[in-house]
Design an enzyme around this catalytic site. Structure first.
Site, PDB file in Angstrom:
ATOM      1  N   ARG A   1       0.818  -1.209   0.000  1.00 55.06           N
ATOM      2  CA  ARG A   1       0.000   0.000   0.000  1.00 55.06           C
ATOM      3  C   ARG A   1       0.854   1.262   0.000  1.00 55.06           C
ATOM      4  O   ARG A   1       0.514   2.250  -0.661  1.00 55.06           O
ATOM      5  CB  ARG A   1      -0.929   0.003   1.211  1.00 55.06           C
TER       6      ARG A   1
ATOM      7  N   GLN B   1      -5.778  -0.865  -5.916  1.00 52.82           N
ATOM      8  CA  GLN B   1      -6.098   0.484  -5.441  1.00 52.82           C
ATOM      9  C   GLN B   1      -4.916   1.105  -4.718  1.00 52.82           C
ATOM     10  O   GLN B   1      -4.264   0.461  -3.900  1.00 52.82           O
ATOM     11  CB  GLN B   1      -7.292   0.411  -4.489  1.00 52.82           C
TER      12      GLN B   1
ATOM     13  N   TYR C   1      -9.263   9.777  -9.166  1.00 50.70           N
ATOM     14  CA  TYR C   1     -10.198  10.812  -8.724  1.00 50.70           C
ATOM     15  C   TYR C   1      -9.820  11.277  -7.312  1.00 50.70           C
ATOM     16  O   TYR C   1      -9.291  10.512  -6.511  1.00 50.70           O
ATOM     17  CB  TYR C   1     -11.645  10.322  -8.734  1.00 50.70           C
ATOM     18  N   PRO C   2     -10.078  12.548  -7.015  1.00 55.37           N
ATOM     19  CA  PRO C   2      -9.869  13.075  -5.660  1.00 55.37           C
ATOM     20  C   PRO C   2     -11.157  13.008  -4.848  1.00 55.37           C
ATOM     21  O   PRO C   2     -12.259  12.926  -5.404  1.00 55.37           O
ATOM     22  CB  PRO C   2      -9.461  14.525  -5.920  1.00 55.37           C
ATOM     23  N   MET C   3     -11.019  13.036  -3.535  1.00 53.65           N
ATOM     24  CA  MET C   3     -12.199  13.021  -2.667  1.00 53.65           C
ATOM     25  C   MET C   3     -11.868  13.688  -1.335  1.00 53.65           C
ATOM     26  O   MET C   3     -10.701  13.871  -0.976  1.00 53.65           O
ATOM     27  CB  MET C   3     -12.686  11.596  -2.430  1.00 53.65           C
TER      28      MET C   3
ATOM     29  N   LYS D   1     -13.821  14.339   2.889  1.00 49.61           N
ATOM     30  CA  LYS D   1     -14.868  13.967   3.822  1.00 49.61           C
ATOM     31  C   LYS D   1     -15.676  15.218   4.193  1.00 49.61           C
ATOM     32  O   LYS D   1     -15.131  16.305   4.360  1.00 49.61           O
ATOM     33  CB  LYS D   1     -14.268  13.351   5.086  1.00 49.61           C
TER      34      LYS D   1
ATOM     35  N   HIS E   1     -16.046  -0.204   4.993  1.00 51.73           N
ATOM     36  CA  HIS E   1     -15.664   0.300   3.673  1.00 51.73           C
ATOM     37  C   HIS E   1     -14.576  -0.577   3.056  1.00 51.73           C
ATOM     38  O   HIS E   1     -14.641  -0.960   1.888  1.00 51.73           O
ATOM     39  CB  HIS E   1     -15.166   1.738   3.823  1.00 51.73           C
TER      40      HIS E   1
ATOM     41  N   SER F   1     -19.259   6.349   2.745  1.00 49.48           N
ATOM     42  CA  SER F   1     -19.336   7.137   1.515  1.00 49.48           C
ATOM     43  C   SER F   1     -20.691   7.814   1.374  1.00 49.48           C
ATOM     44  O   SER F   1     -20.784   8.986   1.003  1.00 49.48           O
ATOM     45  CB  SER F   1     -19.072   6.246   0.302  1.00 49.48           C
TER      46      SER F   1
END
Length: 297
Positions: free
Chosen positions: A174, A230, A190-192, A194, A217, A268
């Site tokens: 990771r 990922q 993609y960005p995200m 909270k 999640h 999410s």
């Protein structure tokens, strides 16, 4: 202020609600710095170049990309041709240091084809693994022995567990992600962030609640093991968005499936905000440059 007059804390003044307890930030482990460069192709500038200039620029760009692919200091870079996106091409860089990322960025911007590649976006971050479950479990154990978080025994145990976690093959993958092989040529980024909305403030949740939500999640994501690789990168302090998600797959439909699946998770559905998505295919340096030059011969 009148001397001798005590000022009551807001939490104890009449008419004021009791102050909310302090919520500590999530503990994370970090690995490589990451940089996503997005470009649009200036076709007019490309056509204005002479055939000789284009050929020379293409050769130098291919050479630069091969040198960036596996740098001596570690990490890797990869070019991608975007499809159906607001940019035309993307370059991904992973490096052990921020200066290494800066060097890769400058090398690309200084390459001969940079005059026809117009910046369309960039995302700076660092590979990250959240220690939600580890810290939540340690907090419960600390409370059970009558201690408090942050005491000497807590700190000793925390350091030992973090060291063991970092050394595990799972965490190594990771934090220092290998470049995907030919079996996973498609990429999605993609960005995200909270949410901090009333009644939906991720940063006001307890560590125990955040751990529960992130465990659920992660369980959804693990169902795609072997089909989707990922890479999670943290960008707090580096970008307006808080995280970046880079997915690799052999079938681009897996992007739709995994994102759909995970958007129905409580974390999410209640707390996630998403930015634009960029989807494409990883190419060799030769194929990437050929795609940029397509139609100019």
């Amino acid at each position: 202020m009148t001397h001798g007059t005590a000022i009551q804390p807001a939490a104890t003044r009449p008419g004021h609600a009791e102050a909310a307890p302090h919520v500590p930030p999530a503990l994370t482990l970090e690995g490589w710095y990451a940089h996503h460069q997005l470009f649009s192709i200036d076709r007019a500038a490309l056509r204005a170049m002479t055939p000789e200039a284009r050929a020379g620029a293409a050769e130098r760009t291919v050479r630069a990309l091969h040198e960036l692919a596996q740098p001596a200091e570690g990490g890797w870079s990869a070019p991608a041709l975007l499809i159906g996106s607001t940019a035309d091409v993307m370059l991904l860089h992973f490096r052990p240091t921020l200066d290494g990322v800066g060097e890769a960025q400058r090398r690309v911007l200084g390459a001969s084809l940079s005059q026809v590649l117009k910046p369309a976006g960039a995302f700076l971050s660092v590979t990250e693994a959240g220690m939600y479950a580890l810290t939540s479990k340690l907090a419960r154990e600390t409370a059970a022995r009558g201690g408090v978080e942050g005491d000497a025994e807590y700190q000793r145990e925390l350091e030992a567990r973090l060291e063991a976690e970092r050394a595990s093959p799972h965490l190594q993958r990771r934090l220092y992600p290998p470049r995907p092989g030919e079996a996973m040529p498609y990429v999605c980024f993609y960005p995200m962030s909270k949410r901090r909305a009333p009644q939906q403030n991720w940063y006001a949740l307890s560590g125990e609640e955040r751990s529960r939500l992130m465990w659920e999640h992660g369980k959804s994501g693990r169902r795609f093991a072997g089909r989707v690789f990922q890479v999670i990168t943290g960008s707090i302090g580096f970008d307006a968005w808080e995280w970046g998600v880079t997915l690799f797959a052999g079938d681009p439909l897996e992007f739709k499936r995994v994102v759909t699946e995970m958007r129905f998770d409580e974390v999410s559905a209640q707390y996630a905000e998403f930015g634009d998505f960029w989807v494409g295919r990883l190419l060799t340096p030769e194929a990437w440059v050929a795609a940029i030059l397509e139609g100019t011969e």
